[in-house]
Scaffold this motif. Structure first.
Motif, short mmCIF file in Angstrom:
data_model
loop_
_atom_site.label_atom_id
_atom_site.label_comp_id
_atom_site.label_asym_id
_atom_site.label_seq_id
_atom_site.Cartn_x
_atom_site.Cartn_y
_atom_site.Cartn_z
N ALA A 12 0.82 -1.22 0.00
CA ALA A 12 0.00 0.00 0.00
C ALA A 12 0.85 1.26 0.00
O ALA A 12 0.30 2.37 -0.04
N GLY A 13 2.17 1.11 0.07
CA GLY A 13 3.05 2.28 -0.01
C GLY A 13 3.71 2.66 1.28
O GLY A 13 4.17 3.81 1.42
N GLY A 14 3.81 1.74 2.23
CA GLY A 14 4.42 2.03 3.52
C GLY A 14 5.83 2.59 3.42
O GLY A 14 6.12 3.65 4.00
N PRO A 15 6.75 1.92 2.71
CA PRO A 15 8.12 2.45 2.61
C PRO A 15 8.17 3.82 1.95
O PRO A 15 8.92 4.70 2.40
N GLU A 16 7.40 4.00 0.89
CA GLU A 16 7.43 5.28 0.19
C GLU A 16 6.92 6.41 1.10
O GLU A 16 7.53 7.48 1.20
N LEU A 17 5.79 6.17 1.74
CA LEU A 17 5.23 7.19 2.62
C LEU A 17 6.10 7.36 3.86
O LEU A 17 6.34 8.48 4.31
N GLY A 18 6.58 6.26 4.42
CA GLY A 18 7.40 6.33 5.63
C GLY A 18 8.66 7.14 5.43
O GLY A 18 9.06 7.92 6.31
N LYS A 19 9.32 6.98 4.30
CA LYS A 19 10.54 7.72 4.03
C LYS A 19 10.26 9.22 3.88
O LYS A 19 11.03 10.07 4.35
N TRP A 140 -6.06 -4.31 -4.49
CA TRP A 140 -5.14 -5.40 -4.82
C TRP A 140 -4.31 -5.05 -6.06
O TRP A 140 -3.09 -5.27 -6.09
N GLU A 141 -4.95 -4.51 -7.08
CA GLU A 141 -4.26 -4.17 -8.32
C GLU A 141 -3.14 -3.16 -8.08
O GLU A 141 -2.02 -3.30 -8.61
N ASP A 142 -3.43 -2.13 -7.31
CA ASP A 142 -2.42 -1.11 -7.04
C ASP A 142 -1.27 -1.68 -6.21
O ASP A 142 -0.11 -1.31 -6.41
N ARG A 143 -1.58 -2.56 -5.30
CA ARG A 143 -0.54 -3.17 -4.47
C ARG A 143 0.39 -4.04 -5.31
O ARG A 143 1.62 -3.99 -5.14
N VAL A 144 -0.18 -4.81 -6.21
CA VAL A 144 0.64 -5.67 -7.09
C VAL A 144 1.54 -4.81 -7.96
O VAL A 144 2.74 -5.06 -8.10
N GLU A 145 0.98 -3.75 -8.53
CA GLU A 145 1.77 -2.85 -9.39
C GLU A 145 2.90 -2.19 -8.60
O GLU A 145 4.03 -2.09 -9.10
N ARG A 146 2.63 -1.78 -7.37
CA ARG A 146 3.65 -1.11 -6.57
C ARG A 146 4.78 -2.08 -6.20
O ARG A 146 5.96 -1.71 -6.27
N ILE A 147 4.45 -3.30 -5.83
CA ILE A 147 5.48 -4.28 -5.48
C ILE A 147 6.33 -4.62 -6.70
O ILE A 147 7.56 -4.76 -6.60
N MET A 148 5.71 -4.74 -7.87
CA MET A 148 6.46 -5.00 -9.10
C MET A 148 7.47 -3.90 -9.36
O MET A 148 8.64 -4.16 -9.65
N LYS A 149 7.03 -2.66 -9.24
CA LYS A 149 7.91 -1.52 -9.49
C LYS A 149 8.98 -1.40 -8.43
O LYS A 149 10.16 -1.20 -8.73
N ARG A 150 8.59 -1.54 -7.16
CA ARG A 150 9.52 -1.34 -6.06
C ARG A 150 10.64 -2.37 -6.07
O ARG A 150 11.79 -2.06 -5.80
N GLU A 151 10.31 -3.61 -6.39
CA GLU A 151 11.29 -4.68 -6.27
C GLU A 151 11.78 -5.21 -7.62
O GLU A 151 12.45 -6.23 -7.69
N GLY A 152 11.48 -4.48 -8.69
CA GLY A 152 12.01 -4.81 -10.00
C GLY A 152 11.52 -6.12 -10.56
O GLY A 152 12.27 -6.83 -11.25
N LEU A 153 10.26 -6.46 -10.33
CA LEU A 153 9.70 -7.73 -10.80
C LEU A 153 9.05 -7.55 -12.16
O LEU A 153 8.44 -6.53 -12.45
N LYS A 154 9.15 -8.58 -13.00
CA LYS A 154 8.53 -8.54 -14.32
C LYS A 154 7.17 -9.21 -14.35
O LYS A 154 6.35 -8.95 -15.22
N SER A 155 6.95 -10.10 -13.41
CA SER A 155 5.74 -10.91 -13.40
C SER A 155 4.80 -10.47 -12.28
O SER A 155 5.20 -10.34 -11.12
N ALA A 156 3.51 -10.26 -12.66
CA ALA A 156 2.52 -9.91 -11.65
C ALA A 156 2.32 -11.05 -10.66
O ALA A 156 2.07 -10.82 -9.47
N SER A 157 2.44 -12.28 -11.14
CA SER A 157 2.25 -13.42 -10.25
C SER A 157 3.34 -13.47 -9.18
O SER A 157 3.07 -13.87 -8.03
N ASP A 158 4.56 -13.04 -9.53
CA ASP A 158 5.63 -12.99 -8.52
C ASP A 158 5.28 -11.98 -7.43
O ASP A 158 5.49 -12.23 -6.24
N ALA A 159 4.77 -10.83 -7.85
CA ALA A 159 4.38 -9.81 -6.87
C ALA A 159 3.22 -10.29 -6.01
O ALA A 159 3.20 -10.06 -4.80
#
Length: 219
Positions: A12-19, A140-159
């Motif tokens: 949901a953006g904890g690290p981004e908001l926290g920083k 859920w959709e926004d959370r998956v997209e954020r995790i993909m971007k934050r951790e450099g993932l290519k697959s939505a299923s990985d996120a």
């Protein structure tokens, strides 16, 4: 001394908001693995500017270490300070949560204060101590997209797998140790839906609330 805790949905953006909030008040920032500058020699561990990609690598290294796979991981030589007990986010062998060992890992952070705790179960670890408890939630959709971007993932299923794994551990810790649930809105002083408002706006909203609730002044 003041502490701001951020829990709720994973992604949901904890690290981004926290920083952002930590920068506003010149607080230490502490996430799943990072330790605050004030707890380490030289005060150099976990400055706010470190990238989430680095912490994702460290997290995988720690997970491999716990499972006995460290020798095959080029990042297995993780600094000892980063191997201190985590609150709940760990991929190690299945063990019953220990309230004493888990709580001790964050107790001194509340004592020191001037800290933003992200996903360290601070909302329930705080107990009667003064803290601003922030709950972040998102679709859920926004959370998956954020995790993909934050951790450099290519697959939505990985996120999706990462979110499901971390939230399973999160729910188990909250429930086993504190008899609570991380998605219980009544635990928090302020609720933010980061699918409805962006992180920059939400950060200002939280900072304003913190100034009023904790009598804080911006850095």
């Amino acid at each position: 001394m003041s502490v701001i805790t951020i829990d709720g949905h994973i992604g949901a953006g904890g690290p981004e908001l926290g920083k952002r909030v930590a920068r506003m008040f010149d607080f230490d920032y502490v996430d799943r693995i990072a330790l605050p500058r004030t707890l380490t020699e030289g005060k150099q561990t976990a400055p706010v500017g470190l990238t989430d990609r680095f912490w994702a690598i460290v997290e995988r290294a720690v997970s491999g270490f716990a499972l006995g796979n460290a020798a095959g991981d080029p990042y297995f030589n993780v600094p000892e300070a980063l191997l201190l007990p985590l609150t709940w986010d760990s991929d190690g062998p299945a063990e019953k949560h220990s309230e004493t060992s888990a709580s001790n890992s964050v107790d001194n952070l509340f004592d020191l204060g001037n800290t933003v705790l992200v996903h360290r179960a601070g909302v329930v670890e705080a107990g009667e101590r003064t803290a601003l408890k922030v709950g972040l939630f998102a679709s859920w959709e926004d959370r998956v997209e954020r995790i993909m971007k934050r951790e450099g993932l290519k697959s939505a299923s990985d996120a999706e797998n990462i979110i499901e794994r971390r939230e399973k551990l999160q729910r188990e810790y909250f429930g086993d140790v504190h008899g609570a649930a991380p998605d219980d809105h009544s635990l928090y002083d302020i609720i933010v839906d980061t699918s409805s408002e962006n992180i920059a706006v939400a950060s200002i909203k939280v900072a304003r609330f913190a100034r009023e609730a904790l009598a804080l002044q911006p850095a």
